[in-house]
Structure formats: C-alpha cells, structure tokens
Design an enzyme around this catalytic site. Structure first.
Site, mmCIF file in Angstrom:
data_model
loop_
_atom_site.group_PDB
_atom_site.id
_atom_site.type_symbol
_atom_site.label_atom_id
_atom_site.label_comp_id
_atom_site.label_asym_id
_atom_site.label_seq_id
_atom_site.Cartn_x
_atom_site.Cartn_y
_atom_site.Cartn_z
ATOM 1 N N ASN A 225 0.878 -1.165 0.000
ATOM 2 C CA ASN A 225 0.000 0.000 0.000
ATOM 3 C C ASN A 225 0.918 1.218 0.000
ATOM 4 O OD1 ASN A 225 -1.770 2.067 0.458
ATOM 5 N ND2 ASN A 225 -2.373 1.415 2.525
ATOM 6 N N LYS B 141 0.156 4.241 -0.216
ATOM 7 C CA LYS B 141 -0.438 5.436 0.393
ATOM 8 C C LYS B 141 -0.161 6.656 -0.496
ATOM 9 C CE LYS B 141 -0.090 3.078 4.782
ATOM 10 N NZ LYS B 141 0.024 3.142 6.222
ATOM 11 N N HIS C 7 -9.423 1.225 4.796
ATOM 12 C CA HIS C 7 -8.149 1.409 5.504
ATOM 13 C C HIS C 7 -8.363 2.328 6.707
ATOM 14 C CE1 HIS C 7 -4.042 2.482 6.444
ATOM 15 N NE2 HIS C 7 -3.696 1.375 5.814
ATOM 16 N N GLU D 289 -6.678 4.658 7.833
ATOM 17 C CA GLU D 289 -6.425 6.080 7.567
ATOM 18 C C GLU D 289 -7.647 6.724 6.918
ATOM 19 O OE1 GLU D 289 -2.713 5.505 5.513
ATOM 20 O OE2 GLU D 289 -1.842 4.828 7.397
ATOM 21 N N GLU E 295 -5.336 -5.086 10.283
ATOM 22 C CA GLU E 295 -4.329 -4.046 10.531
ATOM 23 C C GLU E 295 -4.612 -3.357 11.864
ATOM 24 O OE1 GLU E 295 -2.266 -2.767 6.631
ATOM 25 O OE2 GLU E 295 -3.914 -1.409 7.014
ATOM 26 N N GLY F 201 2.637 2.180 10.772
ATOM 27 C CA GLY F 201 3.593 3.278 10.647
ATOM 28 C C GLY F 201 4.284 3.641 11.950
ATOM 29 N N SER G 182 3.515 -2.270 10.154
ATOM 30 C CA SER G 182 4.963 -2.354 10.357
ATOM 31 C C SER G 182 5.538 -3.723 9.988
ATOM 32 C CB SER G 182 5.345 -1.957 11.791
ATOM 33 O OG SER G 182 4.952 -0.611 12.040
#
Ligand code: 13P
Length: 255
Positions: free
Chosen positions: A13, A15, A99, A101, A171, A177, A217
């Site tokens: 991904n 991003k 996701h 985010e 996730e 991250g 991660s």
C-alpha cells in the site's frame, strides 16, 4: 482448504507516495527482483494518478496493480471520487477498502465501507478489506468485538460466492507506521478470530478459503515469523513496500 492451499497475497500500500515517474521506476525495479517468485500473489496499490504508469510498468510481470479506494456510485455528481468502472478500465484488479487512515481522517464509516465493498465486487474487482482495532480498544480487551463488528458490517449482503474475491487485511491501528508490530501470536489470534467470524457468517469452507493478511509495520525483518502463523496468509505492507529490496524480501519470505 487450509494454510497450505490458501492463496498467499503480499500487497503493498503505497499510500500518498510516488509520482507517476517514480512509480514506473519502482515497479520496474521491484518486478526484476520478484520475477519468478510465484508462491504468492503480488499486488501494489498505488495512488490513482500513478495507475496508468503502474499498469504499463507491470505488464508481463507477476505484479498486479490495485487502487487505494473506490466510490460506491457508478457515476454522477461526486467531485473528487473514482468509480469501480473507471478503475477497471485502467487495468486495476484490486482495491483497498476501509483502511484505517480513511476511517480516521476521511470520515469513512462501516456503512460506506460496506457500500464500497459491494460496488467493487459487483464490478469484478478483488477487494482488500481492512479491519483493525485502535490501541484503547486493545487495552480495553474489546479487540474481538471490534474485529467481529467491523467484519460483519463490511460484509453485510456479500454472498459466499463473492467472498472468493475478498481478501481481509487485519491491521491493528496501533501498529501502522509506528514500528510497533503485533507479535506473531497476536496477529495469528486476530486473523483466527476474523476467520471464525466468517465461519459464522458463511460456513467453514468460506472461512478456510479466505486469504487473511496482517498489516502494520511488517518488514523484511519480521515477515517470515508473521507469515509462518496458521491464520496469517500474507501481508499488507506500507512503508517497506516503497523500497523494492525490502518488499522483495517479504515476497521471498512468503514463498
Ligand atoms: P506500515 O507497513 O507502514 O506500518 O503500514 C501498514 C499499512 O497501513 C498498510 O496498509
């Protein structure tokens, strides 16, 4: 069907990273490294404007291209949005939906995640559906309830047949991250919980056949032990997918 026969999928991904020219370069480099590594499916989910360059660069390689979101309407007055048909025509085969985010920063809800999932499946795209708990939820011991609720709401109205085109990415938000990875056991437990939810919603066969990835991660150093777990069938990789050598090492760990 079990871990040995389930399809392993390693997906990057990207991003909001890489311009089209950088995307071309990165995919050419990655393709040379992962060439012939056919023990897993390999996907790179790129920004919308990179799709054209990415699809061209990936042609004839074992890398497939995905998008990072899709709107649920077919067309109309939805400024800034992209439909499933638009993605299909550009050569996209996969799309990330839900996701964290998108949920955290862009108002994505379980309802819109479900709408997007159904629209993408109806168009023939393969969905990488993201679910995951935030730190406070894990600390309050409600991870199972959160994962169960997100999975059920996202897949409401999705048929057992359509599940052949659904990949679930577990996730944990606290691991994205941050450099903090779930332990292999935490990842296995959470992916196993999601599998048991699928067994309840559909049946054992669908549950055992569904690819469930871990993301958060994951990198060249920890991929092997995460991927060795029974319920972890692949990875959704952010930062490490931007570095061809690191992404290749994760692909290699999945062979
Ligand atoms: P990182 O691998 O950078 O933690 O990102 C994970 C992720 O969000 C993939 O979708």
């Amino acid at each position: 069907m079990n871990k040995a026969t389930r399809k392993a999928v390693i997906a990057g991904n990207w991003k909001m990273n890489m311009t089209p020219s950088k995307a071309k370069e990165a995919i050419e480099k990655t393709a040379a490294l992962v060439s012939g590594k056919n023990g897993c499916d390999i996907v790179l989910c790129v920004p919308f404007v990179d799709i054209d360059a990415a699809v061209t660069a990936a042609k004839g390689t074992n890398i497939k291209i995905g998008a990072q979101n899709v709107h649920f309407e077919k067309s109309g007055a939805f400024t800034g949005e992209i439909s499933a048909d638009m993605l299909l025509e550009t050569g996209v085969e996969y799309v990330i939906i839900g996701h964290s985010e998108r949920r955290q920063y862009f108002g994505e809800t379980d309802t819109t995640v479900n709408q997007r999932t159904k629209a993408a499946l109806a168009a023939g795209l393969t969905v990488i559906l993201c679910v995951g708990e935030v730190l406070e939820e894990r600390q309050s011991n409600i991870t199972d309830e959160i994962l169960s609720m997100q999975t059920k709401l996202a897949l409401a109205g999705v048929s057992a047949e359509e599940m052949q085109k659904v990949i679930i990415a577990y996730e944990p938000v606290w691991a994205i991250g941050t450099g903090l990875t779930a332990t292999p056991q935490q990842a296995d437990e959470a992916c196993g919980l999601i599998r048991s939810v699928l067994a309840g919603m559909y049946d054992e066969k669908v549950a055992e056949a569904t690819t469930i990835q871990y993301g958060g991660s994951m990198n060249d150093g920890n991929a092997a032990e995460l991927l060795a777990k029974y319920h972890v069938d692949g990875g959704l990789i952010g930062g490490a997918s931007l570095v061809p050598e690191k992404f290749d090492a994760i692909v290699t760990a999945a062979q």
